[in-house]
Design an enzyme around this catalytic site. Structure first.
Site, PDB file in Angstrom:
ATOM      1  N   ALA A  13      45.874 114.867  73.606  1.00 46.85           N
ATOM      2  CA  ALA A  13      46.178 114.816  72.181  1.00 46.85           C
ATOM      3  C   ALA A  13      47.624 114.407  71.913  1.00 46.85           C
ATOM      4  O   ALA A  13      48.029 114.270  70.768  1.00 46.85           O
ATOM      5  CB  ALA A  13      45.901 116.178  71.543  1.00 46.85           C
ATOM      6  N   ARG A  18      57.680 108.619  72.775  1.00 49.45           N
ATOM      7  CA  ARG A  18      58.699 107.974  73.614  1.00 49.45           C
ATOM      8  C   ARG A  18      58.196 106.699  74.293  1.00 49.45           C
ATOM      9  O   ARG A  18      58.957 105.959  74.890  1.00 49.45           O
ATOM     10  CB  ARG A  18      59.254 108.964  74.641  1.00 49.45           C
ATOM     11  CG  ARG A  18      60.318 109.867  74.013  1.00 49.45           C
ATOM     12  CD  ARG A  18      60.860 110.861  74.997  1.00 49.45           C
ATOM     13  NE  ARG A  18      59.918 111.927  75.259  1.00 49.45           N
ATOM     14  CZ  ARG A  18      59.968 112.712  76.324  1.00 49.45           C
ATOM     15  NH1 ARG A  18      60.905 112.538  77.235  1.00 49.45           N
ATOM     16  NH2 ARG A  18      59.083 113.670  76.490  1.00 49.45           N
ATOM     17  N   THR A  84      49.431 123.992  74.382  1.00 45.02           N
ATOM     18  CA  THR A  84      48.428 123.615  75.383  1.00 45.02           C
ATOM     19  C   THR A  84      47.224 124.563  75.409  1.00 45.02           C
ATOM     20  O   THR A  84      46.102 124.112  75.628  1.00 45.02           O
ATOM     21  CB  THR A  84      49.072 123.516  76.784  1.00 45.02           C
ATOM     22  OG1 THR A  84      49.973 124.621  76.968  1.00 45.02           O
ATOM     23  CG2 THR A  84      49.859 122.234  76.943  1.00 45.02           C
ATOM     24  N   ASN A 363      32.000  68.379  98.290  1.00 48.57           N
ATOM     25  CA  ASN A 363      33.435  68.202  98.456  1.00 48.57           C
ATOM     26  C   ASN A 363      34.003  67.661  97.150  1.00 48.57           C
ATOM     27  O   ASN A 363      33.595  66.611  96.673  1.00 48.57           O
ATOM     28  CB  ASN A 363      33.694  67.212  99.602  1.00 48.57           C
ATOM     29  CG  ASN A 363      35.169  67.188  99.974  1.00 48.57           C
ATOM     30  OD1 ASN A 363      36.039  67.123  99.100  1.00 48.57           O
ATOM     31  ND2 ASN A 363      35.465  67.237 101.253  1.00 48.57           N
ATOM     32  N   SER A 391      38.552  61.632  94.294  1.00 46.14           N
ATOM     33  CA  SER A 391      39.743  62.186  93.649  1.00 46.14           C
ATOM     34  C   SER A 391      39.919  61.686  92.222  1.00 46.14           C
ATOM     35  O   SER A 391      39.529  60.574  91.885  1.00 46.14           O
ATOM     36  CB  SER A 391      40.987  61.777  94.440  1.00 46.14           C
ATOM     37  OG  SER A 391      40.902  62.335  95.725  1.00 46.14           O
ATOM     38  N   ARG A 426      34.802  53.540  86.235  1.00 45.22           N
ATOM     39  CA  ARG A 426      36.207  53.189  86.023  1.00 45.22           C
ATOM     40  C   ARG A 426      36.295  51.689  85.749  1.00 45.22           C
ATOM     41  O   ARG A 426      35.365  50.938  86.054  1.00 45.22           O
ATOM     42  CB  ARG A 426      37.020  53.539  87.275  1.00 45.22           C
ATOM     43  CG  ARG A 426      36.591  52.765  88.499  1.00 45.22           C
ATOM     44  CD  ARG A 426      37.192  53.339  89.772  1.00 45.22           C
ATOM     45  NE  ARG A 426      36.883  52.493  90.916  1.00 45.22           N
ATOM     46  CZ  ARG A 426      36.912  52.910  92.164  1.00 45.22           C
ATOM     47  NH1 ARG A 426      37.197  54.169  92.441  1.00 45.22           N
ATOM     48  NH2 ARG A 426      36.641  52.086  93.144  1.00 45.22           N
TER      49      ARG A 426
HETATM   50  C1  UD1 Z   1      53.781 121.633  80.470  1.00 42.80           C
HETATM   51  C2  UD1 Z   1      53.707 123.068  80.967  1.00 42.80           C
HETATM   52  C3  UD1 Z   1      54.868 123.290  81.932  1.00 42.80           C
HETATM   53  C4  UD1 Z   1      54.787 122.318  83.072  1.00 42.80           C
HETATM   54  C5  UD1 Z   1      54.740 120.868  82.542  1.00 42.80           C
HETATM   55  C6  UD1 Z   1      54.453 119.908  83.646  1.00 42.80           C
HETATM   56  C7  UD1 Z   1      52.725 124.423  79.187  1.00 42.80           C
HETATM   57  C8  UD1 Z   1      52.994 125.368  78.072  1.00 42.80           C
HETATM   58  N1  UD1 Z   1      53.803 123.959  79.834  1.00 42.80           N
HETATM   59  O1  UD1 Z   1      54.980 121.510  79.739  1.00 42.80           O
HETATM   60  O2  UD1 Z   1      54.818 124.608  82.440  1.00 42.80           O
HETATM   61  O3  UD1 Z   1      55.879 122.460  83.945  1.00 42.80           O
HETATM   62  O4  UD1 Z   1      53.687 120.734  81.564  1.00 42.80           O
HETATM   63  O5  UD1 Z   1      54.561 118.584  83.189  1.00 42.80           O
HETATM   64  O6  UD1 Z   1      51.576 124.132  79.482  1.00 42.80           O
HETATM   65  N2  UD1 Z   1      49.048 118.873  74.531  1.00 42.80           N
HETATM   66  C9  UD1 Z   1      48.031 118.820  73.626  1.00 42.80           C
HETATM   67  N3  UD1 Z   1      48.088 119.594  72.516  1.00 42.80           N
HETATM   68  C10 UD1 Z   1      49.129 120.420  72.262  1.00 42.80           C
HETATM   69  C11 UD1 Z   1      50.184 120.463  73.193  1.00 42.80           C
HETATM   70  C12 UD1 Z   1      50.105 119.680  74.323  1.00 42.80           C
HETATM   71  O7  UD1 Z   1      47.055 118.077  73.825  1.00 42.80           O
HETATM   72  O8  UD1 Z   1      49.099 121.087  71.234  1.00 42.80           O
HETATM   73  C13 UD1 Z   1      48.978 118.035  75.745  1.00 42.80           C
HETATM   74  C14 UD1 Z   1      50.054 116.981  75.756  1.00 42.80           C
HETATM   75  O9  UD1 Z   1      49.566 115.775  75.186  1.00 42.80           O
HETATM   76  C15 UD1 Z   1      50.329 116.809  77.222  1.00 42.80           C
HETATM   77  C16 UD1 Z   1      50.044 118.192  77.794  1.00 42.80           C
HETATM   78  O10 UD1 Z   1      49.241 118.850  76.848  1.00 42.80           O
HETATM   79  O11 UD1 Z   1      49.464 115.886  77.832  1.00 42.80           O
HETATM   80  C17 UD1 Z   1      51.300 118.965  78.113  1.00 42.80           C
HETATM   81  O12 UD1 Z   1      52.011 119.215  76.934  1.00 42.80           O
HETATM   82  P1  UD1 Z   1      53.589 119.094  76.873  1.00 42.80           P
HETATM   83  O13 UD1 Z   1      54.004 119.476  75.523  1.00 42.80           O
HETATM   84  O14 UD1 Z   1      54.009 117.766  77.405  1.00 42.80           O
HETATM   85  O15 UD1 Z   1      54.006 120.238  77.874  1.00 42.80           O
HETATM   86  P2  UD1 Z   1      55.320 120.313  78.728  1.00 42.80           P
HETATM   87  O16 UD1 Z   1      56.418 120.760  77.863  1.00 42.80           O
HETATM   88  O17 UD1 Z   1      55.498 119.048  79.492  1.00 42.80           O
END
Ligand code: UD1
Ligand code: CA
Length: 455
Positions: A13, A18, A84, A363, A391, A426
């Protein structure tokens, strides 16, 4: 592979701002395949039979890519980005179906290998309620730290929630986790958002499980397995690692790469043993090369099938629908598109063959062009077995050159040639003896008239 059933929940999601891109982050490609599809493939390879993908940003585009790769996948919308754990719970319905194992993965982590997932699943099979996939790094800033006490994992602390002491820990959370299906929903539902970011952290299930007396373990995977892609520099880094892995796998499967670091594969490239790939060859999507072939330097292939003992290049371009049967040859500065090149046929120099059949052992002389397109429609050129095309001939489609037919060099062929026929298309040559000096004198006079200059 274990008989335990497994659901993979892939979080995709993320906004990926970036990347500075109109394309959702998880759809950016590595080896021509969207990031999220690499994760899907790793899940399947680890024996996960069910799949739930949580989408948000660019939901419709991500859904399409997911369904194309995994038709049975459930796609769930996380409409608010609250963390997450909250994201995993968007797939509540899938988790509630009661799988033995639930694997949680991130859609922007394309280099995860099934081995790491299998290891975590094995720990669940041994009785763990939660198995975290960790990695070691000298630069842990930004990652959640794995807090261990007496060798046991007790918590994961996000970087911004760490104490000074905890920040020094170099064993980090890769983000991926295996949770026993029987506990998954109740653990996830217990997660709160009292932390520096005010998010529902998946990582909190570790502490919650510990409090309930459930066994929690950390496994360790190589760093690149959990490399998350946040910008295009990391995307290129992932591509490089992926290519290195694939080159090695190709070589170990019996393919010779004379300069492996210069050869680029697509996620789906298939090459048979004893084939030699020379330096600077690029494989686009959907290429299959049989065994014992030679792909010479600086060739570019996509959507092509190359048979046994074929030779392609140097500097050849095979475009989609190029199908070379055994022992066919396509040489330098030749382009082949949507064409069956049958066994032993030779297209050796400076030629374009498109929308055509080239019969066995035919060929095709240097500079031959199939004129397949009139600006509106495309037509086919059929070249029979054993035919010889002299050719610099233009074969204006639709046209058929019969078996064993012979086309004189420099011909423009607009009419069919029967089997064994000989065609001249030709202008007839005229020779005027002694007339060259007359012509030169004429030109010299004109040059003087213009003041001796060439213009
Ligand atoms: C997360 C971990 C961290 C770990 C790191 C490794 C958690 C809380 N933290 O941190 O411990 O070291 O990954 O890279 O899990 N996402 C959603 N919905 C949300 C939030 C996030 O789909 O509401 C997805 C993001 O798109 C991403 C993934 O979950 O693919 C991780 O989220 P992100 O916010 O990047 O976590 P980090 O801060 O990198
Ligand atoms: Ca991240």
């Amino acid at each position: 592979m274990s008989a335990r059933s497994c659901l993979s929940v892939i979080l995709a999601a993320g906004e990926g701002t970036r990347m500075k891109s109109a394309l959702p982050k998880v759809l950016h490609p590595v080896a021509g395949l969207p990031l999220v599809c690499h994760v899907i493939d790793a899940a399947a390879a680890a024996g996960s039979g069910a799949l739930a993908v949580v989408v948000g940003h660019g939901a419709e585009a991500v859904r399409k890519a997911v369904e194309a790769r995994a038709p049975g996948a459930g796609v769930y919308l996380q409409s608010e980005r609250l963390g997450t754990a909250h994201a995993v719970l968007a797939a509540r319905e899938a988790i509630a179906r009661g799988h033995d194992d639930v694997l949680v993965m991130f859609g922007d982590t394309p280099l995860i290998e099934s081995q790491a997932l299998e290891t975590a699943r094995a720990r669940l099979a041994e009785g763990a309620a939660v198995a975290v996939i960790g990695f070691r790094t000298q630069n842990p800033a930004g990652y959640g730290r794995l807090i261990e006490r007496e060798g046991a994992l007790v918590a994961i602390r996000e970087d911004r929630d760490c104490t000074e002491e905890e920040r020094k820990i170099t064993f980090c959370n890769g983000g991926l986790m295996a949770i026993a299906g029987a506990h998954a929903l109740s653990l996830l539902d217990a997660v709160g958002n009292a932390n520096a970011k005010g998010e529902y952290y998946l990582t909190d299930v570790v502490e919650i499980a510990r409090e309930r007396g459930l066994p929690v373990v950390a496994t360790e995977a190589p760093f690149e397995n959990v490399l998350g892609i946040n910008n295009r520099a990391e995307l290129a880094e992932a591509e490089a690692i992926w290519q290195t892995r694939r080159r090695r796998a190709m070589m170990l499967s019996g393919v010779t790469l004379t300069a492996p670091e210069t050869v680029h594969f697509s996620h789906d490239t298939v090459i048979g043993p004893d084939t030699i790939v020379e330096p600077n060859v690029v494989f686009g999507p959907k290429v299959t090369v049989a065994g014992n072939a030679r792909i010479r330097a600086f060739s570019h292939l996509e959507g092509a099938t190359v048979g046994e003992d074929c030779e392609v290049g140097p500097f050849a371009r095979l475009r989609p629908g190029a199908r070379l049967a055994g022992k066919a040859k396509v040489g330098n500065f030749c382009e082949v598109k949507e064409a069956d090149v049958q066994a032993g046929a030779k297209i050796n120099h400076l030629t374009y063959i498109g929308d055509a059949t080239v019969g066995a052992e035919a060929n095709i002389g240097a500079g031959t062009i199939t004129c397949n397109y009139n600006g509106y429609t495309k037509d086919r050129t059929e070249i029979g077995a054993g035919a010889f095309v002299g050719s610099n001939s233009s074969l204006v489609a639709p046209v058929r050159i019969g078996d064993r037919a012979y086309v004189a060099s420099g011909s423009v062929i607009t009419k069919d040639i029967p089997d064994d026929g000989l065609a001249f298309g030709r202008a007839r040559q005229e020779v005027k003896p002694g007339r060259a000096p007359v012509l030169r004198a004429l030109y010299e006079a004109e040059k003087q008239r213009r003041g001796g200059s060439k213009v």
